[in-house]
Each structure stands twice: as structure tokens, then as C-alpha cells.
Scaffold this active site. Structure first.
Site, PDB file in Angstrom:
ATOM      1  CG  ASP A  47      -7.492  13.395  27.774  1.00  0.00           C
ATOM      2  OD1 ASP A  47      -7.262  13.004  26.615  1.00  0.00           O
ATOM      3  OD2 ASP A  47      -7.571  12.634  28.751  1.00  0.00           O
ATOM      4  CE1 TYR A  52      -9.357   8.221  32.584  1.00  0.00           C
ATOM      5  CE2 TYR A  52      -9.556  10.507  31.911  1.00  0.00           C
ATOM      6  CZ  TYR A  52      -8.859   9.312  31.903  1.00  0.00           C
ATOM      7  OH  TYR A  52      -7.670   9.230  31.227  1.00  0.00           O
ATOM      8  CE  LYS A  77      -7.832   9.320  27.184  1.00  0.00           C
ATOM      9  NZ  LYS A  77      -8.416  10.198  28.210  1.00  0.00           N
ATOM     10  CG  HIS A 110      -8.907   4.324  27.963  1.00  0.00           C
ATOM     11  ND1 HIS A 110      -9.766   4.934  28.832  1.00  0.00           N
ATOM     12  CD2 HIS A 110      -7.665   4.667  28.392  1.00  0.00           C
ATOM     13  CE1 HIS A 110      -9.088   5.611  29.750  1.00  0.00           C
ATOM     14  NE2 HIS A 110      -7.810   5.452  29.496  1.00  0.00           N
TER      15      HIS A 110
END
Length: 275
Positions: A47, A52, A77, A110
Site C-alpha cells: 500500500d 508518500y 492513492k 486519499h
């Protein structure tokens, strides 16, 4: 021996491993090694998210794993500034290119960012990507019941998953009930509350009884509730420990004791106010 990880059948028939590996806050340079260690330990679900900044590192690990694409379950996401129809299509292409894959197993919005009010437009773009075979299962993250109802009212596609902050300190009973009503799987981020619950006496007592760590007890609790769970670690020993939760079970009174730890403990922002 590699553990057999149970799967949960989503509302479109796609199977998601119930225990996966998260890479939130892992720098891109460290991500390849961490994901590589997870895949070697037996995880098959990874994930990540655009925000990120480590999709490229995840992609390197997937490519270097020697595993067939069909044996992997990859989630990423859509980040908040990329919401909107055309922007979502572009953002998806960027994520897929960084990951080095043609399709994503699970793609999530998200955050709802309700003040922006673009999540329904983004969902229309995601519907198109599902129809085109680029996304196997579509879902959301951090959506509240009202956001879910509004999304579903304007679409034929019901989210397969809602990934939310969920741990013994924030058990999300109302939201989990909404998911059950709508046929949406519950996925837990921050499943260990970033360690904030691990010294709770109920957990340490249960852990001692089973000869396990408090973290393993919490992950077992998630599994028995039916949650999909994605613990994160960069330490190979901890990565393996988090997977070693399939050969013991919590008794009803232990589940009840953990239920008593619910206290509205958030480690992240509230979905109604993050914009």
C-alpha cells in the site's frame, strides 16, 4: 515457512489479502529495501500513495522481486490537489508509470477534502479507469458516512474499500456499521496507533498470556474483526513479526477487553476538516 495470508472478497469479486504492507513515511531511498524484505517474508499486498513520494521505490521492489504481477496486490492513492476529472486521469497515469505497472489493484481517493467538493468528479474519472481495465477495484480513504452516501447517490460504482484510521483507541463503530450496510470493506491505516496503544494494560496482559507482542495482539484483533490491515515497518525482524499472527486466536473476553479501549484517539487529521 511462508504464512498463508487470508483474503477478503470485495464487492466486485476481487480478492484482497487481509494483511498487507504499508509504506507511509518511508523515504523513497529506503522503500525498495523495505518492500523487498516484506515480499521476501511473504507479504503480497503493498500500500502506497502519490503523496508518500515513494511509488518509484515500490516499483523497483516489485520489478526486482521475481514475483508474477498477478501474485501481487498494489494499492495507491489520488492526492488532494489532483482531484477533478482530468486531473485524476493524469495523476493515475503518473502513479502507474512510477510503479512501473499497467494496472493498479486498488486505487483510492486519499481524502474527501469536502471544502474542495471535487471527489465526485474524481470518482467519475475512476469509473472510467475501472471500465478501461486500469483499476481492478476502486475505493476511498478517510470518507465519513455522509461522504460515502453522497458519492454513491451519484454513481453506479460503490467503493470496494474505505481505508481509515482505525485501532483500539479509535474503533470507528459508526463508520464500520455504514460499511456493513453498503457492502464496503474496512481497511485500517495506523492500525497500531503509531504505538500509542501498545502499553495499554489490557493489551500487555493479553500479549503475555499468548506469548506475543502487544502489536501482534492488535493485528490479530483487526483480523478477527474482519478489517484489512496494513502495518508499516522498515525493520526486517518487525516486518516478519507483524506477519506472524495466523497461528493464535483471541478469545471472546479478550476481544471485549480490547473493545473497552475505544477513546476517540486520533493520530491523524479529522476527515471533516482536512481540506
Amino acid at each position: 515457512m511462508t504464512p498463508v495470508i487470508p483474503t477478503i472478497r470485495l464487492n466486485n469479486g476481487v480478492e484482497i489479502p487481509q494483511l498487507g504492507f504499508g509504506v507511509f513515511q518511508v523515504p523513497d531511498a529506503e522503500t525498495t529495501a523495505a518492500v523487498g524484505a516484506a515480499l521476501e517474508a511473504g507479504y503480497r499486498s503493498i500500500d502506497t500513495a502519490a503523496v508518500y513520494g515513494n511509488e518509484t521505490g515500490v516499483g523497483r521492489a516489485l520489478a526486482g522481486s521475481g514475483l508474477a504481477r498477478g501474485d501481487l496486490f498494489v494499492t495507491t492513492k489520488l492526492w488532494n490537489p489532483d482531484q477533478g476529472y482530468d486531473a485524476t486521469l493524469r495523476a493515475f497515469d503518473t502513479s502507474a508509470a512510477k510503479l512501473g505497472i499497467d494496472y493498479v489493484d486498488l486505487y483510492l481517493i486519499h481524502w474527501p477534502t469536502p471544502a474542495r467538493d471535487l471527489y465526485r468528479e474524481s470518482w467519475k474519472a475512476i469509473e472510467r479507469l475501472v471500465a478501461d481495465g486500469r483499476i481492478r477495484a476502486a475505493g476511498v480513504s478517510n470518507f465519513q458516512p455522509a461522504h460515502l452516501d453522497r458519492l454513491i447517490a451519484g454513481s453506479d460504482l460503490v467503493p470496494a474499500v474505505n481505508q481509515v484510521e482505525l485501532h483500539p483507541g479509535l474503533q470507528q463503530g459508526e463508520l464500520r456499521a455504514a460499511h456493513a450496510r453498503l457492502g464496503i470493506a474496512t481497511e485500517a491505516w495506523s492500525p497500531l496507533a503509531q504505538g500509542a496503544v501498545l502499553k495499554d494494560e489490557a493489551l500487555t496482559t493479553i500479549a503475555a498470556r499468548h506469548g506475543r507482542s502487544p502489536a501482534q495482539v492488535v493485528l490479530r484483533w483487526h483480523l478477527q474483526l474482519g478489517n484489512v490491515v496494513i502495518p508499516k515497518s522498515v525493520t526486517p525482524a518487525r516486518i516478519r513479526e507483524n506477519l506472524d499472527v495466523f497461528d493464535f486466536a483471541l478469545a471472546d473476553d479478550e476481544m471485549t477487553a480490547i473493545a473497552g479501549l475505544d477513546r476517540d484517539l486520533r493520530t491523524g487529521p479529522h476527515p471533516d476538516t482536512l481540506n
